[in-house]
Design an enzyme around this catalytic site. Sequence first.
Site, PDB file in Angstrom:
ATOM      1  N   LYS A  14       0.808  -1.032  -0.014  1.00  0.00           N
ATOM      2  CA  LYS A  14       0.047  -0.045   0.028  1.00  0.00           C
ATOM      3  C   LYS A  14       0.903   1.265   0.224  1.00  0.00           C
ATOM      4  O   LYS A  14       0.660   2.159  -0.796  1.00  0.00           O
ATOM      5  CB  LYS A  14      -0.900   0.171   1.194  1.00  0.00           C
ATOM      6  CG  LYS A  14      -1.934  -1.217   1.263  1.00  0.00           C
ATOM      7  CD  LYS A  14      -2.811  -1.000   2.455  1.00  0.00           C
ATOM      8  CE  LYS A  14      -1.900  -1.424   3.859  1.00  0.00           C
ATOM      9  NZ  LYS A  14      -1.382  -2.325   4.017  1.00  0.00           N
ATOM     10  N   ARG A  89      -9.970   0.465   9.091  1.00  0.00           N
ATOM     11  CA  ARG A  89      -9.540  -0.640   9.467  1.00  0.00           C
ATOM     12  C   ARG A  89     -10.574  -1.740  10.074  1.00  0.00           C
ATOM     13  O   ARG A  89     -10.148  -2.838  10.569  1.00  0.00           O
ATOM     14  CB  ARG A  89      -8.088  -0.910  10.263  1.00  0.00           C
ATOM     15  CG  ARG A  89      -6.881  -0.775   9.489  1.00  0.00           C
ATOM     16  CD  ARG A  89      -5.677  -0.654  10.569  1.00  0.00           C
ATOM     17  NE  ARG A  89      -4.595  -1.267  10.261  1.00  0.00           N
ATOM     18  CZ  ARG A  89      -3.577  -1.074   9.479  1.00  0.00           C
ATOM     19  NH1 ARG A  89      -3.505   0.340   9.080  1.00  0.00           N
ATOM     20  NH2 ARG A  89      -2.333  -1.369   9.305  1.00  0.00           N
ATOM     21  N   ARG A 128      11.448  -5.702   4.902  1.00  0.00           N
ATOM     22  CA  ARG A 128      11.099  -4.160   4.943  1.00  0.00           C
ATOM     23  C   ARG A 128      12.145  -3.338   5.610  1.00  0.00           C
ATOM     24  O   ARG A 128      12.422  -3.709   6.782  1.00  0.00           O
ATOM     25  CB  ARG A 128       9.930  -3.779   5.212  1.00  0.00           C
ATOM     26  CG  ARG A 128       9.541  -2.421   5.396  1.00  0.00           C
ATOM     27  CD  ARG A 128       7.912  -2.146   5.194  1.00  0.00           C
ATOM     28  NE  ARG A 128       7.112  -2.696   6.166  1.00  0.00           N
ATOM     29  CZ  ARG A 128       6.022  -2.804   6.100  1.00  0.00           C
ATOM     30  NH1 ARG A 128       5.258  -2.125   5.261  1.00  0.00           N
ATOM     31  NH2 ARG A 128       5.084  -3.464   6.923  1.00  0.00           N
ATOM     32  N   ARG A 161      11.207  -1.363  10.835  1.00  0.00           N
ATOM     33  CA  ARG A 161      10.146  -1.383  11.940  1.00  0.00           C
ATOM     34  C   ARG A 161      10.000  -1.998  13.118  1.00  0.00           C
ATOM     35  O   ARG A 161       9.914  -3.436  12.732  1.00  0.00           O
ATOM     36  CB  ARG A 161       8.756  -1.208  11.163  1.00  0.00           C
ATOM     37  CG  ARG A 161       8.499   0.144  10.253  1.00  0.00           C
ATOM     38  CD  ARG A 161       7.226   0.134   9.309  1.00  0.00           C
ATOM     39  NE  ARG A 161       6.143  -0.485   9.935  1.00  0.00           N
ATOM     40  CZ  ARG A 161       5.088  -0.278   9.196  1.00  0.00           C
ATOM     41  NH1 ARG A 161       5.006   0.168   8.139  1.00  0.00           N
ATOM     42  NH2 ARG A 161       3.988  -0.861   9.608  1.00  0.00           N
ATOM     43  N   ARG A 172      -0.477  -8.850  13.569  1.00  0.00           N
ATOM     44  CA  ARG A 172      -1.186  -7.977  12.716  1.00  0.00           C
ATOM     45  C   ARG A 172      -1.949  -8.781  11.640  1.00  0.00           C
ATOM     46  O   ARG A 172      -3.017  -8.147  11.293  1.00  0.00           O
ATOM     47  CB  ARG A 172      -0.140  -6.968  11.957  1.00  0.00           C
ATOM     48  CG  ARG A 172       0.443  -5.774  12.696  1.00  0.00           C
ATOM     49  CD  ARG A 172       1.622  -5.378  12.637  1.00  0.00           C
ATOM     50  NE  ARG A 172       1.929  -4.742  11.201  1.00  0.00           N
ATOM     51  CZ  ARG A 172       2.916  -4.710  10.719  1.00  0.00           C
ATOM     52  NH1 ARG A 172       4.101  -5.345  10.929  1.00  0.00           N
ATOM     53  NH2 ARG A 172       3.104  -4.213   9.493  1.00  0.00           N
TER      54      ARG A 172
HETATM   55  P1  ADP Z   1       1.137  -1.487   7.332  1.00  0.00           P
HETATM   56  O1  ADP Z   1       1.896  -0.710   6.609  1.00  0.00           O
HETATM   57  O2  ADP Z   1       1.777  -2.792   8.245  1.00  0.00           O
HETATM   58  O3  ADP Z   1      -0.338  -1.937   6.714  1.00  0.00           O
HETATM   59  P2  ADP Z   1       0.432   0.843   9.035  1.00  0.00           P
HETATM   60  O4  ADP Z   1       1.555   1.351   8.608  1.00  0.00           O
HETATM   61  O5  ADP Z   1      -0.718   1.244   8.007  1.00  0.00           O
HETATM   62  O6  ADP Z   1       0.623  -0.547   8.689  1.00  0.00           O
HETATM   63  O7  ADP Z   1      -0.020   0.810  10.471  1.00  0.00           O
HETATM   64  C1  ADP Z   1       0.898   0.531  11.475  1.00  0.00           C
HETATM   65  C2  ADP Z   1       0.256   0.392  12.688  1.00  0.00           C
HETATM   66  O8  ADP Z   1      -0.231   1.753  12.950  1.00  0.00           O
HETATM   67  C3  ADP Z   1      -0.804  -0.461  12.867  1.00  0.00           C
HETATM   68  O9  ADP Z   1      -0.442  -1.783  13.171  1.00  0.00           O
HETATM   69  C4  ADP Z   1      -1.549   0.075  14.163  1.00  0.00           C
HETATM   70  O10 ADP Z   1      -1.013  -0.169  15.427  1.00  0.00           O
HETATM   71  C5  ADP Z   1      -1.667   1.591  13.821  1.00  0.00           C
HETATM   72  N1  ADP Z   1      -2.536   2.154  12.926  1.00  0.00           N
HETATM   73  C6  ADP Z   1      -2.441   2.533  11.888  1.00  0.00           C
HETATM   74  N2  ADP Z   1      -3.765   3.011  11.141  1.00  0.00           N
HETATM   75  C7  ADP Z   1      -4.842   2.426  12.057  1.00  0.00           C
HETATM   76  C8  ADP Z   1      -6.202   2.674  12.117  1.00  0.00           C
HETATM   77  N3  ADP Z   1      -6.750   2.795  10.859  1.00  0.00           N
HETATM   78  N4  ADP Z   1      -6.683   2.074  13.174  1.00  0.00           N
HETATM   79  C9  ADP Z   1      -6.005   1.588  14.147  1.00  0.00           C
HETATM   80  N5  ADP Z   1      -4.723   1.643  14.088  1.00  0.00           N
HETATM   81  C10 ADP Z   1      -4.060   1.716  13.222  1.00  0.00           C
HETATM   82  P1  ADP Z   2       2.134  -1.960   3.151  1.00  0.00           P
HETATM   83  O1  ADP Z   2       2.452  -0.412   3.229  1.00  0.00           O
HETATM   84  O2  ADP Z   2       1.164  -2.396   2.598  1.00  0.00           O
HETATM   85  O3  ADP Z   2       2.478  -2.378   4.386  1.00  0.00           O
HETATM   86  P2  ADP Z   2       4.977  -1.490   1.933  1.00  0.00           P
HETATM   87  O4  ADP Z   2       4.490  -0.622   0.724  1.00  0.00           O
HETATM   88  O5  ADP Z   2       5.522  -0.907   2.831  1.00  0.00           O
HETATM   89  O6  ADP Z   2       3.642  -2.221   2.387  1.00  0.00           O
HETATM   90  O7  ADP Z   2       5.742  -2.958   1.166  1.00  0.00           O
HETATM   91  C1  ADP Z   2       6.190  -3.992   2.142  1.00  0.00           C
HETATM   92  C2  ADP Z   2       7.564  -4.340   1.601  1.00  0.00           C
HETATM   93  O8  ADP Z   2       7.328  -4.984   0.267  1.00  0.00           O
HETATM   94  C3  ADP Z   2       8.483  -3.148   1.631  1.00  0.00           C
HETATM   95  O9  ADP Z   2       9.677  -3.713   1.845  1.00  0.00           O
HETATM   96  C4  ADP Z   2       8.565  -3.086  -0.164  1.00  0.00           C
HETATM   97  O10 ADP Z   2       9.429  -2.468  -0.619  1.00  0.00           O
HETATM   98  C5  ADP Z   2       8.013  -4.398  -0.661  1.00  0.00           C
HETATM   99  N1  ADP Z   2       7.343  -4.351  -1.859  1.00  0.00           N
HETATM  100  C6  ADP Z   2       5.997  -3.443  -2.072  1.00  0.00           C
HETATM  101  N2  ADP Z   2       5.187  -3.802  -3.126  1.00  0.00           N
HETATM  102  C7  ADP Z   2       6.154  -4.877  -3.896  1.00  0.00           C
HETATM  103  C8  ADP Z   2       6.097  -5.605  -5.242  1.00  0.00           C
HETATM  104  N3  ADP Z   2       5.044  -5.498  -6.031  1.00  0.00           N
HETATM  105  N4  ADP Z   2       6.898  -6.564  -5.133  1.00  0.00           N
HETATM  106  C9  ADP Z   2       7.924  -6.813  -4.224  1.00  0.00           C
HETATM  107  N5  ADP Z   2       8.080  -6.260  -3.113  1.00  0.00           N
HETATM  108  C10 ADP Z   2       7.262  -5.013  -2.838  1.00  0.00           C
END
Ligand code: ADP
Ligand code: ADP
Length: 216
Positions: A14, A89, A128, A161, A172
């Site tokens: 994302k 979420r 990551r 992270r 998660r």
């Molecule tokens: P990821 O990249 O793993 O999808 P995010 O960066 O979106 O995760 O979120 C990291 C953390 O921030 C979540 O595990 C949660 O603790 C908190 N968080 C983010 N967005 C929300 C939300 N909409 N509601 C509750 N907690 C959230």
């Molecule tokens: P999210 O925000 O959904 O948690 P991220 O964008 O941070 O996900 O991506 C998670 C990890 O996967 C990062 O280390 C990123 O560089 C890698 N990644 C993202 N998209 C791709 C893809 N299409 N193919 C391979 N690796 C990817």
Amino acid sequence: MINLLIMGKPGAGKGTQSTKLLKHYQLTHISTGNIYRDEIKKGSAIGIEAKKYLDQGNLVPDKMTNDIVWEILKQKNYPDGFMLDGYPRTRTQAEALDQMLARLNIGLTAVINVEVKDEVLLHRMAGRRVCPNCGHTYHTENHPPKLEGVCDHCGQGLIQRPDDLEESVMNRLAIYNEKTKPLLDYYSEKGLLTVIDGEQSTNKVFQDIIKILGEK
Ligand code: ADP
Ligand code: ADP
Ligand code: ZN
């Protein structure tokens, strides 16, 4: 004007797609995860409270998260639209968002679900690395920086992270399945949902999303 919601399990890509989409469509990024990480870095009251949840991979309470999103949305500071990333979420958050949008007299253009199977997600989160300064995201194998461990954009040392460590990751994914996954039906019933194959290359995923949203 494009008001986009991007969904997907943790590690689905994302954040990576957001960076590309924001540039392409000049959207305002509303990432609750980024907001919480910034507040934690600042050591603000919100940050201190949120850290308890983030480190364990738990969700921050709905009320706090909804209030933060409303503060941003109500300013209407998104001339070309916005992209919600990591919000909503839970069902409660999705209903709160509907109310906020109704109050502002706007709607969502599309909800995109970036689909990736769990074994691929685990590999993505394990590799990551993020820049604590500018927020840019890398992957040790998939998207390595030019110089190992150093941000291409600002030269800062990259970090892992805390919630990307194994225990938090499993938590998660479990929370996603329980609380967030039902939202796919919620948006599908509204006729807003499109599913994208997130296991393709970053560029191919991006192209697929653009096909849905249209060239600008
Ligand atoms: P990821 O990249 O793993 O999808 P995010 O960066 O979106 O995760 O979120 C990291 C953390 O921030 C979540 O595990 C949660 O603790 C908190 N968080 C983010 N967005 C929300 C939300 N909409 N509601 C509750 N907690 C959230
Ligand atoms: P999210 O925000 O959904 O948690 P991220 O964008 O941070 O996900 O991506 C998670 C990890 O996967 C990062 O280390 C990123 O560089 C890698 N990644 C993202 N998209 C791709 C893809 N299409 N193919 C391979 N690796 C990817
Ligand atoms: Zn950086």
